[in-house]
Each structure stands twice: as C-alpha cells, then as structure tokens.
Scaffold this active site. Structure first.
Site, PDB file in Angstrom:
ATOM      1  N   CYS A 119       0.827  -1.228   0.000  1.00 15.76           N
ATOM      2  CA  CYS A 119       0.000   0.000   0.000  1.00 15.76           C
ATOM      3  C   CYS A 119       0.853   1.267   0.000  1.00 15.76           C
ATOM      4  O   CYS A 119       0.331   2.350  -0.261  1.00 15.76           O
ATOM      5  CB  CYS A 119      -0.948  -0.005   1.188  1.00 15.76           C
ATOM      6  SG  CYS A 119      -1.876  -1.530   1.323  1.00 15.76           S
ATOM      7  N   HIS A 258      -3.390   6.771   3.042  1.00 15.99           N
ATOM      8  CA  HIS A 258      -3.852   5.467   2.547  1.00 15.99           C
ATOM      9  C   HIS A 258      -5.213   5.142   3.168  1.00 15.99           C
ATOM     10  O   HIS A 258      -5.396   5.250   4.382  1.00 15.99           O
ATOM     11  CB  HIS A 258      -2.810   4.409   2.899  1.00 15.99           C
ATOM     12  CG  HIS A 258      -3.264   3.015   2.662  1.00 15.99           C
ATOM     13  ND1 HIS A 258      -3.937   2.638   1.510  1.00 15.99           N
ATOM     14  CD2 HIS A 258      -3.172   1.893   3.420  1.00 15.99           C
ATOM     15  CE1 HIS A 258      -4.224   1.359   1.577  1.00 15.99           C
ATOM     16  NE2 HIS A 258      -3.779   0.880   2.726  1.00 15.99           N
ATOM     17  N   ASN A 288     -10.316  -0.440   0.524  1.00 16.32           N
ATOM     18  CA  ASN A 288      -8.851  -0.381   0.502  1.00 16.32           C
ATOM     19  C   ASN A 288      -8.362  -0.904  -0.850  1.00 16.32           C
ATOM     20  O   ASN A 288      -8.504  -2.088  -1.141  1.00 16.32           O
ATOM     21  CB  ASN A 288      -8.316  -1.237   1.656  1.00 16.32           C
ATOM     22  CG  ASN A 288      -6.795  -1.254   1.710  1.00 16.32           C
ATOM     23  OD1 ASN A 288      -6.118  -0.841   0.770  1.00 16.32           O
ATOM     24  ND2 ASN A 288      -6.257  -1.738   2.818  1.00 16.32           N
TER      25      ASN A 288
END
Ligand code: UT7
Length: 330
Positions: A119, A258, A288
């Site tokens: 990520c 994020h 996500n």
C-alpha cells in the site's frame, strides 16, 4: 546532469471498474457478518470489483488516459512508466508497466518497471520518479498505482474480503515552474512482514463463488496488529517529514492518507493535531485499494486542491512499509 528545476505532479487521473459491491453482498454470499459491522469497524460501504476481462493493466491505462487528458503532457513525451502494484497481470514477467506502455500505444523508447511496496507502493514510486528526474534520467514520468485485490482475497474469509477493492490512480510527474515536491520520508520494517502477508491457502473461494486452485496465495492479516502498527508508522513518518521540512502541521491544507480504515485516518488526524476535514476520504465508496488508494483519492480530490496548497501524501502497508511526501500543489 542533475536539474535545479522544481519537480512536481503535473496532472492526475483515476479509474474504477464499473461493478460496485455493497456491504450486504457479504451477507448474501453466506458470511457471518453484517453491513453495520463492516461500516462501523472500517468505514467501508461499497467497493468496486474488476470484471473477468479487466486486468490490472487495463485499470492502470484508464487512470493514465485521464491523467494525460487532464494536463499538458502527452503520452509520447513520457520517459518512464512506474507501476506500483501487488497484483500484476503476470506473476514474474512481463511487468505491468510494459503492458501499460503497449496498451497506451507508445512506440518510443520508454523505461518501464513495476515496484512492490504494497500500500506504500505509489508514494515509493513517486519518490523514485522524483529521483530520476532530479538526477537528469528523464524529464517526465507516468506513475501509477493499480490493483485487482479482489483476486488476492479469499471471499470466504470475512476478516479480509470485506476490506479490499479494485481501482487505479495515476500521476504525471515532471519539472514545474514553482512548488512541487518538498520532502520525502520512507522506510520499512521487515520484522513485521508476518502481520500482513500472502500465504498458501486451501479451500479459498473466488468473487464468482468458484474455488481457487488448491494452495493459492491469498492475503492473511492480523487486523489489530496492522491497525496499531499502521497508525504508529504514519504518525512517526509525518512527524519526521514535517520536522525535517521545518513546517508546522497548521500549514497543511490537505492530507491524502492510505484508505485502509476510517478509524486509522481519524486516529492519525487526532494524534497529528490536523483537523479531520483536511483529510481526503473516499474509503466509504472504494474500500482499501492498496497501491491505488492514494492516487485514486488524490485524483478524486483534485478539483478542491488549489495551486499552491500544501499537500501530504502518506501510505503504509505490508512489509511493513511506510512513506510520506510533502509537496506544493501545481
Ligand atoms: O492496507 C493495510 C491493510 N489493512 C489494514 O490497515 C487493516 C487494519 N485493521 C483493521 O482495519 C481492523 O482490524 C479490521 C477492520 C480488520 C477488524 O476490526 P477490529 O475492530 O480490529 O476487529 P477484530 O479483528 O478485533 O475482531 C473483533 C471480532 C472478532 O470476533 P471475536 O473473536 O471477538 O468473537 C472477529 O472474529 O469481530 C470478528 N470479525 C467479524 N465480525 C463480523 C472479524 N471480521 C468480521 C466481520 N464481520 N467481517
């Protein structure tokens, strides 16, 4: 030859697959969960899922095309393409970046590579793009975060499948008249690789409901450890970033963190003393999307970020990795 010119983000774009899946889907496929649990624990209400004929490179191309459309740089001016992804089209090779080059129809010499930092991948890739341009190894770069994470989760595992979605975001990076990148802070802690990793999994189920092949590699996560570690590394990284740049958190106009969990974002905002209203949030709609998360949120927020605004991008993820960037918007 190294350049003394400012380097920044020239334009951005994003792409989401058409199919949108709401939280009640997980109940309909027989998981012991509820839309309320998912939303209250993660902040997620919907996520987008790529169709069978959409590869990660297709989502990446959609985002890249929007970034070219939104700015003055055309695709034939690009010197390099970096794709950050944990879900490349092919295990091994060719790189997804080479497939993006081909699908964009670029026939001039372009350096193409993928990077793997989960990520944190997009912000790692941006720092690499900055270094290449700063050192004179290219003038313009196409930096993409793109994922089809729906193919890396076991849709019978309620601890993970509710969290992830597919999508892509892109940025054209190059020399700018003023502003641009101010500072970078990034790192990793391989000792925490076990809290979020991919492991051989038996009896895993695809989004379609069909079984995956036996022993396929799927996401496994110690949610609570990732939650705590994520907050800690983001707060530490941002504190160092701001201190090294000698900038007070009051001067920050926008934070693109994020999108892993709404509660993580709220906790970071509180600990950094930055109002939550300054954080770009789209986790409720897209979940996500790993390496795509930051560029997707940045591109969606582009209309409300003004030239000269001070922006922070900050990511964390498997590895454990983290990465934060301070820049003036162009
Ligand atoms: O990109 C970076 C990656 N990931 C992250 O940043 C994720 C970080 N972690 C998280 O976001 C949260 O830990 C989760 C959203 C994954 C889980 O929330 P939590 O509040 O930490 O829940 P938990 O893991 O402590 O589980 C609480 C309970 C457990 O049941 P018991 O043991 O207390 O009976 C779980 O089995 O909730 C259960 N549970 C669920 N219940 C309903 C776990 N998943 C679900 C579910 N629906 N989908």
């Amino acid at each position: 030859m190294p350049t003394n010119k400012c380097i920044g983000v020239i334009s951005v774009g994003h792409f989401l697959p058409h199919m949108c899946v709401a939280n009640d889907h997980f109940v309909s496929i027989g998981l012991d969960t509820s839309p309320e649990w998912i939303e209250s624990r993660s902040g997620i209400r919907t996520r987008h899922i790529a169709s069978d004929n959409q590869a990660t490179s297709d989502l990446a191309v959609g985002a890249a095309e929007m970034a070219f459309k939104n700015g003055p740089i055309s695709s034939n001016q690009i010197d390099f393409i970096i794709v950050a992804t944990a879900t490349p089209d092919h295990i091994g090779f060719p790189s997804t970046a080479c497939l993006v080059q081909q699908k964009l129809g670029l026939t001039h010499s372009v350096e193409c590579l993928d990077i793997s930092a989960a990520c944190s991948g997009f912000t790692y890739a941006l720092s690499l793009a900055y270094s290449k341009i700063h050192s004179g190894m290219g003038q313009y770069g196409l930096v993409i975060g793109a994922e089809t994470l729906s193919r890396l989760v076991d849709w019978s595992d309620r601890r993970t499948c509710i969290l992830f979605g597919d999508g892509a975001g892109a940025a054209i990076v190059g020399t700018v008249d003023s502003g641009g990148f101010i500072g970078f802070n990034q790192g990793a802690d391989g000792n925490c690789s076990h809290i979020l990793n991919c492991l051989p999994t038996e009896n895993a189920v695809q989004f379609s409901g069909k079984p995956y092949p036996p022993g396929v590699s799927m996401i496994h996560m110690d949610g609570q450890s990732v939650f705590k570690k994520g907050i800690q590394v983001v707060v530490d990284s941002l504190t160092q970033l701001l201190s090294e740049a000698n900038i007070n958190s009051n001067s920050i106009d926008h934070v693109v963190c994020h999108q892993a969990n709404q509660r993580i974002i709220s906790s970071v905002a509180k600990q950094m003393g930055i109002p939550l209203e300054k954080f770009v949030i789209n986790i409720d709609r897209v979940g996500n999307t790993s390496a795509a998360s930051i560029p997707l949120a940045l591109s969606e927020a582009n209309a409300r970020i003004n030239p000269g605004d001070t922006v922070i991008l900050v990511g964390f993820g498997s590895g454990f990795t983290w990465s934060s960037i301070l820049l003036k918007w162009n």
